[in-house]
Scaffold this motif. Structure first.
Motif, PDB file in Angstrom:
ATOM      1  N   TYR A   1      -0.332  12.822  -6.645  1.00 35.90           N
ATOM      2  CA  TYR A   1       0.584  11.685  -6.525  1.00 35.90           C
ATOM      3  C   TYR A   1       1.974  12.177  -6.895  1.00 35.90           C
ATOM      4  O   TYR A   1       2.152  12.884  -7.900  1.00 35.90           O
ATOM      5  CB  TYR A   1       0.166  10.547  -7.459  1.00 35.90           C
ATOM      6  CG  TYR A   1       1.226   9.487  -7.614  1.00 35.90           C
ATOM      7  CD1 TYR A   1       1.492   8.583  -6.584  1.00 35.90           C
ATOM      8  CD2 TYR A   1       1.979   9.394  -8.779  1.00 35.90           C
ATOM      9  CE1 TYR A   1       2.461   7.611  -6.731  1.00 35.90           C
ATOM     10  CE2 TYR A   1       2.955   8.430  -8.926  1.00 35.90           C
ATOM     11  CZ  TYR A   1       3.194   7.531  -7.904  1.00 35.90           C
ATOM     12  OH  TYR A   1       4.164   6.576  -8.035  1.00 35.90           O
ATOM     13  N   GLY A   2       2.951  11.838  -6.079  1.00 36.24           N
ATOM     14  CA  GLY A   2       4.315  12.290  -6.322  1.00 36.24           C
ATOM     15  C   GLY A   2       5.317  11.168  -6.196  1.00 36.24           C
ATOM     16  O   GLY A   2       5.072  10.163  -5.511  1.00 36.24           O
TER      17      GLY A   2
ATOM     18  N   GLU B   1       5.271  15.691  -9.355  1.00 39.73           N
ATOM     19  CA  GLU B   1       3.937  15.558  -8.763  1.00 39.73           C
ATOM     20  C   GLU B   1       2.877  15.819  -9.828  1.00 39.73           C
ATOM     21  O   GLU B   1       3.008  16.744 -10.639  1.00 39.73           O
ATOM     22  CB  GLU B   1       3.746  16.546  -7.618  1.00 39.73           C
ATOM     23  CG  GLU B   1       4.560  16.234  -6.374  1.00 39.73           C
ATOM     24  CD  GLU B   1       4.260  17.199  -5.245  1.00 39.73           C
ATOM     25  OE1 GLU B   1       4.778  16.993  -4.143  1.00 39.73           O
ATOM     26  OE2 GLU B   1       3.499  18.165  -5.490  1.00 39.73           O
ATOM     27  N   VAL B   2       1.820  15.007  -9.831  1.00 43.19           N
ATOM     28  CA  VAL B   2       0.661  15.200 -10.713  1.00 43.19           C
ATOM     29  C   VAL B   2      -0.595  14.991  -9.876  1.00 43.19           C
ATOM     30  O   VAL B   2      -0.606  14.191  -8.937  1.00 43.19           O
ATOM     31  CB  VAL B   2       0.683  14.229 -11.910  1.00 43.19           C
ATOM     32  CG1 VAL B   2       1.828  14.549 -12.846  1.00 43.19           C
ATOM     33  CG2 VAL B   2       0.770  12.773 -11.445  1.00 43.19           C
ATOM     34  N   GLY B   3      -1.653  15.727 -10.216  1.00 46.38           N
ATOM     35  CA  GLY B   3      -2.891  15.578  -9.461  1.00 46.38           C
ATOM     36  C   GLY B   3      -4.004  16.416 -10.040  1.00 46.38           C
ATOM     37  O   GLY B   3      -3.860  17.064 -11.086  1.00 46.38           O
TER      38      GLY B   3
ATOM     39  N   ASP C   1      -0.870  12.479  -1.590  1.00 44.57           N
ATOM     40  CA  ASP C   1      -1.049  13.600  -0.686  1.00 44.57           C
ATOM     41  C   ASP C   1      -2.383  14.268  -0.959  1.00 44.57           C
ATOM     42  O   ASP C   1      -2.713  14.559  -2.114  1.00 44.57           O
ATOM     43  CB  ASP C   1       0.104  14.592  -0.891  1.00 44.57           C
ATOM     44  CG  ASP C   1       0.025  15.752   0.075  1.00 44.57           C
ATOM     45  OD1 ASP C   1      -0.759  15.660   1.037  1.00 44.57           O
ATOM     46  OD2 ASP C   1       0.736  16.741  -0.125  1.00 44.57           O
ATOM     47  N   ALA C   2      -3.187  14.506   0.093  1.00 44.79           N
ATOM     48  CA  ALA C   2      -4.418  15.287   0.000  1.00 44.79           C
ATOM     49  C   ALA C   2      -4.185  16.643   0.648  1.00 44.79           C
ATOM     50  O   ALA C   2      -3.527  16.727   1.686  1.00 44.79           O
ATOM     51  CB  ALA C   2      -5.569  14.558   0.676  1.00 44.79           C
TER      52      ALA C   2
ATOM     53  N   ARG D   1       0.835  -1.190   0.000  1.00 43.32           N
ATOM     54  CA  ARG D   1       0.000   0.000   0.000  1.00 43.32           C
ATOM     55  C   ARG D   1       0.873   1.245   0.000  1.00 43.32           C
ATOM     56  O   ARG D   1       1.916   1.286   0.627  1.00 43.32           O
ATOM     57  CB  ARG D   1      -0.895   0.020   1.245  1.00 43.32           C
ATOM     58  CG  ARG D   1      -1.858  -1.146   1.319  1.00 43.32           C
ATOM     59  CD  ARG D   1      -2.912  -1.051   0.240  1.00 43.32           C
ATOM     60  NE  ARG D   1      -3.725   0.125   0.408  1.00 43.32           N
ATOM     61  CZ  ARG D   1      -4.793   0.162   1.202  1.00 43.32           C
ATOM     62  NH1 ARG D   1      -5.154  -0.893   1.890  1.00 43.32           N
ATOM     63  NH2 ARG D   1      -5.511   1.273   1.313  1.00 43.32           N
ATOM     64  N   ARG D   2       0.401   2.298  -0.661  1.00 44.31           N
ATOM     65  CA  ARG D   2       1.167   3.531  -0.723  1.00 44.31           C
ATOM     66  C   ARG D   2       0.870   4.389   0.511  1.00 44.31           C
ATOM     67  O   ARG D   2      -0.167   4.267   1.125  1.00 44.31           O
ATOM     68  CB  ARG D   2       0.836   4.301  -2.002  1.00 44.31           C
ATOM     69  CG  ARG D   2       1.159   3.515  -3.269  1.00 44.31           C
ATOM     70  CD  ARG D   2       1.072   4.425  -4.488  1.00 44.31           C
ATOM     71  NE  ARG D   2       1.309   3.686  -5.701  1.00 44.31           N
ATOM     72  CZ  ARG D   2       2.502   3.387  -6.183  1.00 44.31           C
ATOM     73  NH1 ARG D   2       3.562   3.789  -5.518  1.00 44.31           N
ATOM     74  NH2 ARG D   2       2.663   2.701  -7.290  1.00 44.31           N
ATOM     75  N   TYR D   3       1.813   5.262   0.802  1.00 47.60           N
ATOM     76  CA  TYR D   3       1.677   6.145   1.944  1.00 47.60           C
ATOM     77  C   TYR D   3       0.649   7.222   1.650  1.00 47.60           C
ATOM     78  O   TYR D   3       0.623   7.807   0.576  1.00 47.60           O
ATOM     79  CB  TYR D   3       3.029   6.788   2.260  1.00 47.60           C
ATOM     80  CG  TYR D   3       2.984   7.790   3.375  1.00 47.60           C
ATOM     81  CD1 TYR D   3       2.776   9.141   3.098  1.00 47.60           C
ATOM     82  CD2 TYR D   3       3.132   7.388   4.690  1.00 47.60           C
ATOM     83  CE1 TYR D   3       2.747  10.068   4.112  1.00 47.60           C
ATOM     84  CE2 TYR D   3       3.100   8.313   5.709  1.00 47.60           C
ATOM     85  CZ  TYR D   3       2.909   9.648   5.412  1.00 47.60           C
ATOM     86  OH  TYR D   3       2.873  10.553   6.427  1.00 47.60           O
TER      87      TYR D   3
END
Length: 214
Positions: A103-104, A118-120, A91-92, A75-77
């Motif tokens: 997501y980075g 980073e893309v989001g 990251d939120a 699982r990702r952090y």
């Protein structure tokens, strides 16, 4: 009358017999002198009571309800910032200008070179703020950060940010060169470019600064 007959005929032989606790005293005198008690022995009650006692639950370490869940394998952090020990994260974020998630990852992490991407996507709440477009609505964002150490005293960095949505695209490209003169003194030369496609406007700004760190 029945009780008197029982005491006269049957009770006297019984109460004249001694108790084991007072072998030299008749039963009636031992009871009257509180040398013996007609109450059942306490050990019988203790045995019955002990049979209903609940065993104490084994003591185990309790986990704080405020503690973060343990990360599962594969699982990702998920958090508010990128941990220094991982090369990818989710990251939120949220502020008065925009909200969203990204997501980075860091494809390069070396002693003298670092590259972070980073893309989001998100929703813009305030136009022309925080390197963004001039419209309110859903947006897509991306950024690239590059850091290169040139010797012991020189460092080159670049940051490229792009946001697009509602037919508008905003681009910010900033480069900086830092030269350490003394342990607390740094000379910075920077060049920054900003472009907004909706306004068809491009601005360029350069600066030279002498910084002192406490």
């Amino acid at each position: 009358m029945l009780a008197a007959f029982w005491f006269a005929v049957l009770g006297q032989p019984v109460f004249l017999l001694p108790f084991p606790q007072a072998a030299d005293t008749p039963s009636v005198l031992a009871i009257a002198g509180s040398q013996v008690s007609l109450q059942r022995p306490c050990r019988s009650l203790e045995c019955l009571q002990a049979g209903w006692q609940l065993r104490p639950a084994p003591i185990t370490a309790r986990r704080s309800p405020f503690a973060l869940p343990r990360a599962l394998p594969g699982r990702r952090y998920i958090g508010l910032s990128a941990p220094a020990s991982r090369q990818d994260w989710i990251d939120a974020y949220g502020s008065n200008t925009r909200v969203g998630a990204r997501y980075g990852f860091e494809p390069i992490r070396e002693a003298d070179t670092r590259l972070r991407i980073e893309v989001g996507s998100g929703y813009r709440l305030q136009p022309w703020a925080d390197d963004g477009i001039g419209h309110i609505g859903p947006v897509a964002r991306g950024s690239i950060q590059w850091l290169q150490q040139l010797g012991d005293r020189t460092r080159l960095s670049q940051q490229l940010r792009v946001e697009t949505g509602r037919g508008d695209t905003f681009v910010r490209n900033a480069m900086a060169l830092d030269i350490t003169l003394q342990p607390n003194w740094t000379l910075r030369s920077s060049l920054e470019l900003r472009h907004d496609s909706a306004a068809d406007d491009t601005a360029t700004q350069g600066s030279v600064q002498l910084r002192y760190s406490f």
